[in-house]
Design a protein around this motif. Structure first.
Motif, PDB file in Angstrom:
ATOM      1  N   THR A   6      38.597 -17.162  61.165  1.00  0.00           N
ATOM      2  CA  THR A   6      39.048 -17.082  59.772  1.00  0.00           C
ATOM      3  C   THR A   6      40.577 -17.044  59.799  1.00  0.00           C
ATOM      4  O   THR A   6      41.163 -16.427  60.691  1.00  0.00           O
ATOM      5  CB  THR A   6      38.498 -15.843  59.041  1.00  0.00           C
ATOM      6  N   GLY A   7      41.185 -17.723  58.858  1.00  0.00           N
ATOM      7  CA  GLY A   7      42.650 -17.793  58.893  1.00  0.00           C
ATOM      8  C   GLY A   7      43.142 -18.726  59.987  1.00  0.00           C
ATOM      9  O   GLY A   7      44.280 -18.624  60.448  1.00  0.00           O
ATOM     10  N   HIS A  73      38.433 -12.643  63.247  1.00  0.00           N
ATOM     11  CA  HIS A  73      38.781 -12.467  61.828  1.00  0.00           C
ATOM     12  C   HIS A  73      40.293 -12.229  61.697  1.00  0.00           C
ATOM     13  O   HIS A  73      40.795 -11.148  61.986  1.00  0.00           O
ATOM     14  CB  HIS A  73      37.988 -11.298  61.240  1.00  0.00           C
ATOM     15  N   LEU A  74      40.969 -13.293  61.275  1.00  0.00           N
ATOM     16  CA  LEU A  74      42.438 -13.262  61.132  1.00  0.00           C
ATOM     17  C   LEU A  74      42.875 -13.439  59.684  1.00  0.00           C
ATOM     18  O   LEU A  74      44.015 -13.099  59.346  1.00  0.00           O
ATOM     19  CB  LEU A  74      43.078 -14.394  61.955  1.00  0.00           C
ATOM     20  N   ALA A  75      42.018 -14.037  58.845  1.00  0.00           N
ATOM     21  CA  ALA A  75      42.439 -14.313  57.459  1.00  0.00           C
ATOM     22  C   ALA A  75      42.837 -13.012  56.790  1.00  0.00           C
ATOM     23  O   ALA A  75      42.095 -12.030  56.817  1.00  0.00           O
ATOM     24  CB  ALA A  75      41.295 -14.972  56.697  1.00  0.00           C
ATOM     25  N   ALA A  76      44.019 -12.994  56.210  1.00  0.00           N
ATOM     26  CA  ALA A  76      44.505 -11.752  55.617  1.00  0.00           C
ATOM     27  C   ALA A  76      45.718 -12.032  54.737  1.00  0.00           C
ATOM     28  O   ALA A  76      46.372 -13.074  54.866  1.00  0.00           O
ATOM     29  CB  ALA A  76      44.914 -10.769  56.729  1.00  0.00           C
ATOM     30  N   GLN A  77      45.961 -11.095  53.859  1.00  0.00           N
ATOM     31  CA  GLN A  77      47.247 -11.004  53.171  1.00  0.00           C
ATOM     32  C   GLN A  77      48.137 -10.267  54.161  1.00  0.00           C
ATOM     33  O   GLN A  77      47.863  -9.118  54.479  1.00  0.00           O
ATOM     34  CB  GLN A  77      47.049 -10.221  51.857  1.00  0.00           C
ATOM     35  N   ILE A  78      49.200 -10.900  54.670  1.00  0.00           N
ATOM     36  CA  ILE A  78      49.906 -10.295  55.817  1.00  0.00           C
ATOM     37  C   ILE A  78      51.284  -9.722  55.474  1.00  0.00           C
ATOM     38  O   ILE A  78      51.960  -9.198  56.356  1.00  0.00           O
ATOM     39  CB  ILE A  78      50.082 -11.319  56.966  1.00  0.00           C
ATOM     40  N   LYS A 111      27.582 -12.385  68.499  1.00  0.00           N
ATOM     41  CA  LYS A 111      27.698 -11.636  69.762  1.00  0.00           C
ATOM     42  C   LYS A 111      28.842 -10.634  69.717  1.00  0.00           C
ATOM     43  O   LYS A 111      28.802  -9.592  70.347  1.00  0.00           O
ATOM     44  CB  LYS A 111      27.918 -12.608  70.927  1.00  0.00           C
ATOM     45  N   ARG A 112      29.903 -10.966  68.987  1.00  0.00           N
ATOM     46  CA  ARG A 112      31.044 -10.040  68.918  1.00  0.00           C
ATOM     47  C   ARG A 112      31.940 -10.405  67.743  1.00  0.00           C
ATOM     48  O   ARG A 112      32.131 -11.593  67.430  1.00  0.00           O
ATOM     49  CB  ARG A 112      31.854 -10.100  70.218  1.00  0.00           C
ATOM     50  N   PHE A 113      32.486  -9.367  67.126  1.00  0.00           N
ATOM     51  CA  PHE A 113      33.418  -9.543  66.009  1.00  0.00           C
ATOM     52  C   PHE A 113      34.794  -9.079  66.505  1.00  0.00           C
ATOM     53  O   PHE A 113      34.964  -7.905  66.854  1.00  0.00           O
ATOM     54  CB  PHE A 113      32.952  -8.684  64.831  1.00  0.00           C
ATOM     55  N   THR A 166      35.687  -5.888  68.917  1.00  0.00           N
ATOM     56  CA  THR A 166      36.962  -5.526  69.516  1.00  0.00           C
ATOM     57  C   THR A 166      37.987  -5.533  68.389  1.00  0.00           C
ATOM     58  O   THR A 166      38.025  -6.482  67.601  1.00  0.00           O
ATOM     59  CB  THR A 166      37.428  -6.552  70.570  1.00  0.00           C
ATOM     60  N   ILE A 167      38.772  -4.483  68.317  1.00  0.00           N
ATOM     61  CA  ILE A 167      39.883  -4.441  67.358  1.00  0.00           C
ATOM     62  C   ILE A 167      41.172  -4.617  68.160  1.00  0.00           C
ATOM     63  O   ILE A 167      41.413  -3.877  69.131  1.00  0.00           O
ATOM     64  CB  ILE A 167      39.907  -3.097  66.598  1.00  0.00           C
TER      65      ILE A 167
END
Ligand SMILES: NC(=O)c1ccc[n+]([C@@H]2O[C@H](COP(=O)([O-])OP(=O)(O)OC[C@H]3O[C@@H](n4cnc5c(N)ncnc54)[C@H](O)[C@@H]3O)[C@@H](O)[C@H]2O)c1
Length: 308
Positions: A6-7, A73-78, A111-113, A166-167
């Motif tokens: 994403t993003g 998951h990268l989509a974001a308001q940054i 499998k992983r987020f 993983t964060i």
């Protein structure tokens, strides 16, 4: 493996897609092109599937996550600054968008987020620098708050549904393709202005420090997270603080240009000092940043000279 980024049309996302393709993964890019661009995907557009859509739209997400193995998951308001001006908008993208994704995959076989959070904004003003993952999260901007809340929802979905995660908490990322006209990414904003012979704006006295990490180093930790069985949070930085005046010196050295500085009032939401202790990423993922600031700055400046 089937990977969703994403993003993916953004600065970091487009580099991550290149890296995943190198490892022969299939990639789906979900992006609304609000700050990302089709141009960022020029190198890879024939090798990936591009879905144009907003992570705030649950229907698009349900369609897109089908058969996906790994989600980045990268989509974001940054922008910290925009989050201060428009906290509700920031929360809608960064919190609601994240929940939409998590809800859509709760009962799937993902499998992983891998969630790209923030190390630069989540700790606020830590008393010990570099800050480790054990430092208390005390964000001072809506952006830092919304990214932290995204982490908490992810951990809740792990507890309830067993979703592996993983964060990654990166420091200030810089490199080619970062938008010089955007509101985040001081190196890119400075280089863009310098190239146009415009003065750079320094908010505060120039003594604020950041930990600048090169974009390829961050794509590397994302891939290592994918290939590891470890669940948890990882800082991703260099551990080194560089203040804005030192940064400008490096820029002058690399560009061989004189930089005109305009000093402005500090902005609410910006932290004064931060750097990240990434020992845990080294111990568990074998990762450390390998690109020093001058080398990374040279690569970024080369891109400005060739591309803009
Ligand atoms: N750049 C940094 O210094 C930095 C540091 C730490 C963490 N991060 C995190 O890394 C990630 C990527 O940041 P970046 O620097 O590449 O920024 P970016 O703005 O270039 O990328 C974000 C991408 O998300 C897309 N997007 C935004 N809102 C969307 C929505 N509602 N639906 C679908 N797509 C949407 C944008 O179009 C863009 O392509 C973000 O999650 C950010 O919080 C960035």
């Amino acid at each position: 493996m089937e990977c969703l980024v994403t993003g993916g049309a953004g600065f970091l996302g487009s580099h991550l897609i290149e890296r995943l393709l190198q490892d022969n993964h299939s990639v789906v890019c979900l992006d609304d092109f609000s700050t990302g661009t089709k141009r960022n995907l020029d190198n890879v557009k024939n090798q990936i599937k591009i879905v144009e859509g907003d992570i705030r739209d649950p229907n698009i997400i349900k369609e897109t996550v089908r058969n996906i193995d790994y989600i980045f998951h990268l989509a974001a308001q940054i922008s910290v600054n925009r989050s201060v001006r428009e906290p509700r908008f920031d929360a809608s993208v960064n919190i609601e968008g994240t929940i939409n994704l998590l809800e859509a995959i709760a009962n799937c076989s993902v499998k992983r987020f891998i969630y790209v959070s923030t190390g630069g904004a989540i700790y606020g003003e830590p008393t010990v620098i570099p800050a480790s993952e054990n430092t208390k999260e005390l964000p001072i901007s809506p952006y830092g708050i919304s990214k932290l809340v995204g982490e908490k929802y992810l951990q809740w979905f792990h507890n309830i549904y067993g979703l592996l995660y993983t964060i990654i908490r990166p420091a200030n990322i810089y490199g080619p393709r970062q938008d010089p006209l955007g509101e985040a990414g001081v190196i890119s904003i400075f280089l863009g202005r310098i190239k146009n012979n415009e003065p750079i704006e320094i908010f505060g006295d120039g003594k604020d420090t950041r930990d600048y990490v090169y974009v390829k180093d961050i794509t590397e930790i994302c891939v290592r997270a994918m290939n590891s069985s470890h669940v948890g949070i990882f800082n991703a930085g260099t551990g080194k603080q560089t203040n804005l005046l030192e940064l400008v010196n490096i820029i002058e050295h690399v560009t061989k240009l004189d930089v005109y500085k305009k000093f402005c009032n500090p902005r609410p939401g910006d932290v004064n000092h931060i750097a990240l202790d990434s020992k845990k990423a080294y111990e568990k993922l074998g990762w450390k940043s390998t690109t020093d600031l001058t080398t990374g700055m040279n690569k970024t400046w080369d891109w400005f000279l060739s591309d803009q």
